[in-house]
Design an enzyme around this catalytic site. Structure first.
Site, PDB file in Angstrom:
ATOM      1  N   LYS A  92     -23.309  -5.910  13.252  1.00 20.36           N
ATOM      2  CA  LYS A  92     -24.429  -5.750  12.692  1.00 20.36           C
ATOM      3  C   LYS A  92     -25.421  -6.402  12.934  1.00 20.36           C
ATOM      4  O   LYS A  92     -26.928  -6.397  12.886  1.00 20.36           O
ATOM      5  CB  LYS A  92     -24.206  -5.799  11.236  1.00 20.36           C
ATOM      6  CG  LYS A  92     -23.908  -4.552  10.448  1.00 20.36           C
ATOM      7  CD  LYS A  92     -23.420  -4.363   9.550  1.00 20.36           C
ATOM      8  CE  LYS A  92     -22.532  -2.303   9.247  1.00 20.36           C
ATOM      9  NZ  LYS A  92     -21.650  -2.314   8.291  1.00 20.36           N
TER      10      LYS A  92
ATOM     11  N   GLN B  65     -19.777  -5.562   2.573  1.00 21.15           N
ATOM     12  CA  GLN B  65     -19.294  -4.831   3.523  1.00 21.15           C
ATOM     13  C   GLN B  65     -17.411  -4.244   3.126  1.00 21.15           C
ATOM     14  O   GLN B  65     -16.854  -5.086   1.830  1.00 21.15           O
ATOM     15  CB  GLN B  65     -18.711  -5.786   4.994  1.00 21.15           C
ATOM     16  CG  GLN B  65     -17.943  -4.914   5.890  1.00 21.15           C
ATOM     17  CD  GLN B  65     -19.080  -3.902   7.139  1.00 21.15           C
ATOM     18  OE1 GLN B  65     -19.884  -3.522   7.060  1.00 21.15           O
ATOM     19  NE2 GLN B  65     -17.613  -2.841   7.210  1.00 21.15           N
TER      20      GLN B  65
ATOM     21  N   ASP C  28     -27.259   0.588   2.597  1.00 21.36           N
ATOM     22  CA  ASP C  28     -26.413   0.611   2.993  1.00 21.36           C
ATOM     23  C   ASP C  28     -26.996   2.291   2.160  1.00 21.36           C
ATOM     24  O   ASP C  28     -25.651   3.810   2.832  1.00 21.36           O
ATOM     25  CB  ASP C  28     -24.392   0.252   2.065  1.00 21.36           C
ATOM     26  CG  ASP C  28     -24.382  -0.200   3.400  1.00 21.36           C
ATOM     27  OD1 ASP C  28     -24.246  -0.069   4.307  1.00 21.36           O
ATOM     28  OD2 ASP C  28     -23.441  -1.047   3.080  1.00 21.36           O
TER      29      ASP C  28
HETATM   30  N1  GUN Z   1     -17.872  -0.013   5.578  1.00 23.67           N
HETATM   31  C1  GUN Z   1     -16.936   1.256   6.178  1.00 23.67           C
HETATM   32  N2  GUN Z   1     -18.786   1.573   6.592  1.00 23.67           N
HETATM   33  C2  GUN Z   1     -19.183   0.821   5.747  1.00 23.67           C
HETATM   34  C3  GUN Z   1     -20.342   0.925   5.854  1.00 23.67           C
HETATM   35  O1  GUN Z   1     -21.392   1.696   6.818  1.00 23.67           O
HETATM   36  N3  GUN Z   1     -21.104  -0.594   4.969  1.00 23.67           N
HETATM   37  C4  GUN Z   1     -20.576  -1.095   4.431  1.00 23.67           C
HETATM   38  N4  GUN Z   1     -21.520  -1.662   3.513  1.00 23.67           N
HETATM   39  N5  GUN Z   1     -19.471  -1.008   4.489  1.00 23.67           N
HETATM   40  C5  GUN Z   1     -18.500   0.074   5.144  1.00 23.67           C
END
Ligand code: GUN
Length: 293
Positions: free
Chosen positions: A52, A96, A119
């Site tokens: 990211k 996350q 998100d």
């Molecule tokens: N863990 C697995 N997929 C995601 C996501 O799209 N965003 C976040 N914050 N955590 C995750």
């Protein structure tokens, strides 16, 4: 069978975003800023967050990574969330997941200002998404919609089976596939661990979106000739022949299923890169204050 190349499409979209950011900055506007909170050292989460941050660079965004060890308290984490909510320079941020068991993920999600929730996990964004209002749509389902659009895959009136009912993928995916618009207008069935007729449902499906996190779950005998297969699985299966020690494995037995499909996403290189690029798109929207002003 046509392979859906998420890697190529995500590269193209990142370029499109970078161009728009360059224009915004040239016109004196603000460079979008994404912050990410990472707790602990889970291998998958480390990789996702590193990707990211890298994608932010490619798009011309500012990024901030805030790290905590696994023993961070819920209060400390919530304080950081509140600080990011109040920080005018941060346009959007993510925490996350998963978080250690002593921290309530739901409490953390609900503490995030929904206007910065890129998100799309906050109940306000989930609720708005489910009734078709402008909002941040969670990244994986939105990335899948983008793939369906870019490959011109017809979804109208089609039978779509979603495997898995997670808040992050299965539930929003089902909502979006049934929305009154392309790429939606599908007849959606959600199957999960308690479903009785899962195999039969899959056999009748025009589109299968496999998101239950069980490696190689979807076999050739479960797939109709000409079906569209979207594989969301990314399980790390131990593999001693690889330097990393694991093989990223999807929910679909690719080798036996792919000859029967019209379209299929590979793992890796299918849905994964699109998830990250969808987060970048949401960050651009946040930077432009396009949804909530
Ligand atoms: N863990 C697995 N997929 C995601 C996501 O799209 N965003 C976040 N914050 N955590 C995750």
């Amino acid at each position: 069978m046509e392979l859906i190349d998420g890697k190529a499409i995500s590269a193209q979209i990142k370029q499109e975003i970078a161009q728009e950011v360059a224009q915004i900055v040239a016109a004196g506007g603000k460079r979008p800023h994404l912050a990410a909170i990472l707790v602990g050292h889970d291998g998958g989460s480390e990789t996702y967050v590193a990707n990211k941050v890298k994608a932010c660079e490619e798009c011309g965004f500012t990024s901030t990574l805030i790290r905590y060890e696994n023993n961070v308290t819920e209060d400390e984490l919530l304080d950081t969330v509140r600080q990011l909510n109040a920080d005018d320079d941060v346009d959007g941020f993510i925490v996350q997941l998963p978080l250690p068991p002593h921290i309530s993920e739901q409490r953390v999600i609900e503490t995030i200002d929904y206007r910065k929730d890129v998100d799309g996990f906050h109940p306000i964004n989930v609720g708005r998404m489910s009734i078709g209002l402008p909002c941040y749509i969670s990244a994986t389902p939105n990335g899948i919609l983008e793939l369906l659009k870019r490959y011109n895959i017809d979804t109208r009136g089609k039978k779509c089976v979603v495997l898995g009912r997670s808040n992050i993928v299965g539930k929003p995916m089902a909502m979006l596939m049934m929305q009154k618009n392309y790429p939606g207008d599908a007849t959606v069935t959600v199957c999960h661990s308690r479903s009785k007729d899962l195999v039969k449902e899959c056999q009748e499906a025009d589109i299968i979106i496999a998101a239950m996190g069980q490696p190689n779950f979807v076999r050739a005998d479960m797939v109709k000739e000409g079906a569209v297969i979207i594989d969301v699985g990314t399980t790390r299966v131990p593999d001693a022949t690889r330097k990393s020690g694991f093989k990223l494995t999807g929910d679909v037995k690719f080798d036996e299923v792919s000859p029967k499909c019209s379209y299929i996403t590979p793992v890796p290189g299918g849905v994964g890169p699109m998830t990250i690029v969808s987060l970048m798109k949401n960050t651009l929207l946040a930077g432009k204050k396009a949804i909530y002003g």
